[in-house]
Design an enzyme around this catalytic site. Sequence first.
Site, PDB file in Angstrom:
ATOM      1  CB  CYS A 128      65.341  36.185  87.867  1.00 24.09           C
ATOM      2  SG  CYS A 128      65.777  37.848  88.426  1.00 24.09           S
ATOM      3  CG  HIS A 269      62.052  35.251  89.714  1.00 19.95           C
ATOM      4  ND1 HIS A 269      62.943  35.315  90.759  1.00 19.95           N
ATOM      5  CD2 HIS A 269      62.126  36.448  89.066  1.00 19.95           C
ATOM      6  CE1 HIS A 269      63.545  36.494  90.731  1.00 19.95           C
ATOM      7  NE2 HIS A 269      63.059  37.203  89.727  1.00 19.95           N
ATOM      8  CG  ASN A 299      63.981  39.880  92.046  1.00 19.25           C
ATOM      9  OD1 ASN A 299      64.551  38.816  92.270  1.00 19.25           O
ATOM     10  ND2 ASN A 299      63.829  40.375  90.841  1.00 19.25           N
TER      11      ASN A 299
END
Length: 344
Positions: A128, A269, A299
Amino acid sequence: MGWYILDLVPEHAIPKYRAKITALGCYTPPGLLTNQDLEQMVDTNNQWILERTGIAQRHIATPDVATSDMAVEAARIALEQRGIEAGELDAIVVCTVTPDMLFPATACLVQNRLGAKGAWGFDLVAACSGFIYGLTTAAHLVSAGSHKKVLVIGSDTMSRIIDYTDRSTCVLFGDGAGAMLIEPTEDGEVGFIDFVNEIDGSGGDYLKQPAGGSRMPATAETVKNRLHFVKQDGSQVFKYAVRKMFESSRELLQRNDVSCSRVAAFIPHQANRRIITAAADRLGLNCEKVIINIDQYGNTTAATIPLATRDAIQAGKLKKGDLVVFAAVGAGYTVGTNLWRWEF
Ligand code: UT7
């Protein structure tokens, strides 16, 4: 370590070139996976997912679409926006944990499809935090004076490594790609300012894809035991993410003498709405400046930062001359934050 303090930079410490972001392209596959769809697949419900994660839907690629395909789509949009040909690129960095295959690197596949004949490149595996590590790397390649056009792409087809029988992970992830073009600038007021990046391998077991590498090659047994899917200790990752997103962003701002009031946009993020709001609250950021689009995409790992940047621009929350912070925490653990002055 970053190199210099905003507005207080000794002349000799300023690199010859500074890097700026000159184009942005994004791609998400059209197929949607909604919370209502997931209710039919695992023991979950829309209310739990919305309250605990903030996610309403994710984009999911069809089986014929791989990470390089989405990367190429995003790259083409960025190149078109800048009005340049792929042949002008010096380097391509593809940030991903879902490469088309382990090798050749997805960067090679993308280079070939784009026709970027003058470029070298590589894949960057930082989960990420991948896109922020890609931006950091590209900024340094450009400021060294050796590169004039570096394309950073974050692309992940998370749906390929998610276990859709595991409710603790399958509600979280989606597919997508984003690309930013990094070029030199001689205007001291714009571009890359500083970064705080860290890795902490002691957290490696809390979020991983156990099988398929040299430690645990694919066997009938690993497939049967579903070890090629993402395994996560969600609460460990959650606590670490809140703490490190806050601490690294605070360090970045403090050492550049930038107060929260001077930051126009905080682009984190997108892993969980509660992680973002907890970190932003601790920083003391006005929630209007905190960019959240997790409801639409879930995500998407290396693609969240460019997707959220695009949405910030479209919402009028990020404009030329603005100070922007990018911040991420991910598997590894990896932690990344960047401070830029936005260019367009
Ligand atoms: O980018 C980095 C990647 N990942 C992350 O950053 C994720 C970080 N972690 C998280 O976002 C959260 O920890 C989760 C969303 C994964 C889980 O939320 P939580 O509030 O930490 O829930 P929990 O794991 O503490 O579970 C609470 C309850 C449990 O039930 P019991 O044991 O209390 O009866 C879980 O079994 O919620 C249950 N649960 C669910 N219930 C309905 C877990 N997943 C689900 C689900 N639907 N999908």
